[in-house]
Scaffold this motif. Structure first.
Motif, PDB file in Angstrom:
ATOM      1  N   LYS A  96      52.951  31.282  32.350  1.00 17.89           N
ATOM      2  CA  LYS A  96      52.650  32.610  32.899  1.00 17.89           C
ATOM      3  C   LYS A  96      52.977  33.713  31.893  1.00 17.89           C
ATOM      4  O   LYS A  96      52.168  34.625  31.660  1.00 17.89           O
ATOM      5  CB  LYS A  96      53.445  32.818  34.187  1.00 17.89           C
ATOM      6  N   ASN A  97      54.151  33.618  31.272  1.00 24.03           N
ATOM      7  CA  ASN A  97      54.578  34.656  30.322  1.00 24.03           C
ATOM      8  C   ASN A  97      53.653  34.731  29.118  1.00 24.03           C
ATOM      9  O   ASN A  97      53.297  35.819  28.642  1.00 24.03           O
ATOM     10  CB  ASN A  97      56.015  34.399  29.863  1.00 24.03           C
ATOM     11  N   ILE A  98      53.252  33.562  28.609  1.00 18.58           N
ATOM     12  CA  ILE A  98      52.344  33.529  27.445  1.00 18.58           C
ATOM     13  C   ILE A  98      50.994  34.161  27.797  1.00 18.58           C
ATOM     14  O   ILE A  98      50.474  35.017  27.069  1.00 18.58           O
ATOM     15  CB  ILE A  98      52.146  32.074  26.954  1.00 18.58           C
TER      16      ILE A  98
ATOM     17  N   GLU B  29      50.477  32.798  41.214  1.00 13.37           N
ATOM     18  CA  GLU B  29      50.943  34.156  40.970  1.00 13.37           C
ATOM     19  C   GLU B  29      50.328  34.735  39.688  1.00 13.37           C
ATOM     20  O   GLU B  29      49.999  35.931  39.627  1.00 13.37           O
ATOM     21  CB  GLU B  29      52.471  34.183  40.871  1.00 13.37           C
ATOM     22  N   THR B  30      50.159  33.891  38.676  1.00  9.92           N
ATOM     23  CA  THR B  30      49.558  34.352  37.417  1.00  9.92           C
ATOM     24  C   THR B  30      48.125  34.811  37.634  1.00  9.92           C
ATOM     25  O   THR B  30      47.715  35.875  37.141  1.00  9.92           O
ATOM     26  CB  THR B  30      49.592  33.219  36.367  1.00  9.92           C
ATOM     27  N   ILE B  31      47.359  34.024  38.372  1.00  9.04           N
ATOM     28  CA  ILE B  31      45.953  34.384  38.615  1.00  9.04           C
ATOM     29  C   ILE B  31      45.855  35.663  39.440  1.00  9.04           C
ATOM     30  O   ILE B  31      45.025  36.534  39.162  1.00  9.04           O
ATOM     31  CB  ILE B  31      45.220  33.222  39.315  1.00  9.04           C
ATOM     32  N   ILE B  32      46.724  35.797  40.431  1.00  5.13           N
ATOM     33  CA  ILE B  32      46.733  37.023  41.258  1.00  5.13           C
ATOM     34  C   ILE B  32      47.012  38.249  40.392  1.00  5.13           C
ATOM     35  O   ILE B  32      46.360  39.295  40.530  1.00  5.13           O
ATOM     36  CB  ILE B  32      47.768  36.891  42.395  1.00  5.13           C
TER      37      ILE B  32
ATOM     38  N   VAL C  96      38.571  35.728  36.576  1.00  7.29           N
ATOM     39  CA  VAL C  96      39.308  34.546  36.134  1.00  7.29           C
ATOM     40  C   VAL C  96      38.509  33.299  36.501  1.00  7.29           C
ATOM     41  O   VAL C  96      38.151  33.078  37.659  1.00  7.29           O
ATOM     42  CB  VAL C  96      40.711  34.483  36.770  1.00  7.29           C
ATOM     43  N   ILE C  97      38.245  32.481  35.486  1.00  4.72           N
ATOM     44  CA  ILE C  97      37.402  31.285  35.626  1.00  4.72           C
ATOM     45  C   ILE C  97      38.212  30.048  35.275  1.00  4.72           C
ATOM     46  O   ILE C  97      38.932  30.038  34.264  1.00  4.72           O
ATOM     47  CB  ILE C  97      36.182  31.371  34.686  1.00  4.72           C
TER      48      ILE C  97
ATOM     49  N   GLU D  71      42.529  30.853  44.115  1.00  8.64           N
ATOM     50  CA  GLU D  71      42.610  32.228  43.624  1.00  8.64           C
ATOM     51  C   GLU D  71      41.581  32.538  42.535  1.00  8.64           C
ATOM     52  O   GLU D  71      41.313  33.711  42.246  1.00  8.64           O
ATOM     53  CB  GLU D  71      44.018  32.508  43.079  1.00  8.64           C
ATOM     54  N   TYR D  72      41.020  31.520  41.916  1.00 11.33           N
ATOM     55  CA  TYR D  72      40.054  31.764  40.841  1.00 11.33           C
ATOM     56  C   TYR D  72      38.785  32.417  41.399  1.00 11.33           C
ATOM     57  O   TYR D  72      38.333  32.092  42.489  1.00 11.33           O
ATOM     58  CB  TYR D  72      39.681  30.456  40.153  1.00 11.33           C
TER      59      TYR D  72
END
Length: 347
Positions: free
Chosen positions: A69-71, A95-98, A107-108, A131-132
């Motif tokens: 997530k951080n990267i 959470e990252t995608i959101i 986001v794909i 979420e994508y």
């Protein structure tokens, strides 16, 4: 004309990999592109992946998820893309995608692999998939699992090949010493594949070459190990196919595969494809016209023996198979272009 948008590609940027081939194809579609190597979070086994990280990857749990997530978020803030393409996002959490979508980013998710394979559909991936904005799949057997996990806007795309790599090669004398064979298989060692190769090696006194990984395992017989010649990457992959009379298209039965990238890479290189008989193979390549097939170890031996003895017939079939893939619809540039058209990103 390139699409006037910026795309960030997150995946394995490994030399000779299909993921790098897809990135290169996408970079020619968009005005600006930026690759972020997922190995920064999840290294290769031989370059720093610990057993602890391997367990986290298989389960989709642990610190590696927050590292990923951080990267991703760090690089997104640097590049400010319109689109984030995640190639094999099994460690990219919900959470990252959101958070990416809050930035007005499309986001794909894409994977060439079946999510039915062990470790491919971990807890992190199953929770994130809904979420994508779009999900691109290449395996027909995965549709129900994607739907079960509430994936939206599912797009089917075929496996492909890279025309810059997978092409007919002129082999030097040194190349012929390394790559000439009666039969070649390029790929990872799996139980069913090992059984097929061992049976063929026992039954026929022919020159079999194997390239890939896992074929030097301590449990594998010395006879099979003697056929193994390490990895064949990039143009060496094409040389191994060009140097062989018959190229095997063995499937991953753990993932219920019916077709793979090598199904297109072999004809792309001008190789004679002898593959496992499946519905998807037959839909693309007509039997005994564009490719040859087998359904058992015994039939594999019969077909290898037959086509080694019938060169003229073998040459006609391999030329037909080469023509099928060279029509362009199965190249990575063509496939990626078709996917992007389905996303309605032009506006």
């Amino acid at each position: 004309m390139k699409l006037n948008k910026k795309i960030l590609y997150y995946g394995q940027i490994t030399w000779g990999s299909t993921s790098l081939q897809r990135y290169n194809a996408l970079s020619n579609i968009f005005f600006s592109s930026y690759p972020v190597d997922s190995r920064r979070a999840f290294p290769d086994k031989k370059s720093g992946r610990s057993i602890f990280k391997s367990i986290q990857g298989r389960l989709g749990l642990g610190p590696i998820i927050s590292i990923t997530k951080n990267i991703l978020l760090q690089e997104v803030n640097r590049f400010n893309p319109d689109i984030v393409w995640i190639d094999g996002g099994f460690l990219v959490n919900q959470e990252t995608i959101i958070e990416l979508k809050k930035l007005n980013i499309t986001v794909i998710h894409y994977t060439p692999d079946s999510i039915l394979a062990p470790g491919m559909s971990n807890l992190c991936f199953r929770k994130a998939i809904k979420e994508y904005n779009y999900v691109v799949k290449t395996k027909t057997q995965d549709l129900n699992l994607y739907k079960k996990n509430k994936a939206k806007n599912i797009i089917f795309s075929q496996q492909g090949y890279d025309p810059k790599i997978h092409k007919q090669m002129h082999l030097t004398k040194d190349d012929l010493r390394k790559f000439s064979s009666d039969v070649v298989f390029i790929g990872h060692c799996m139980k069913r594949r090992l059984e097929q190769i061992e049976h063929l090696n026992r039954e026929l006194n022919i020159d079999i070459k194997i390239f890939g990984t896992g074929w030097d395992n301590k449990d594998i017989s010395q006879d099979t190990k003697s056929c193994f010649h390490g990895p064949a990457i990039d143009l060496n992959y094409a040389k191994a196919i060009s140097g062989s009379k018959i190229c095997l298209g063995l499937l991953n039965h753990e993932a219920k595969d019916e077709i793979t990238t090598r199904s297109f890479e072999i004809p792309g290189c001008g190789g004679f494809l002898l593959a496992e008989r499946s519905k998807q193979h037959l839909e693309v390549f007509k039997e005994n016209i564009d490719a040859a097939y087998f359904s058992s170890k015994e039939e594999l031996v019969e077909k290898v023996k037959y086509y080694l003895e019938n060169k003229d017939e073998r040459m006609v079939i391999k030329n037909n198979g080469h023509s099928i893939v060279k029509k362009g619809m199965y190249s990575w540039p063509s496939l990626m272009s078709d996917v992007i058209k389905n996303l309605n990103l032009e506006n």
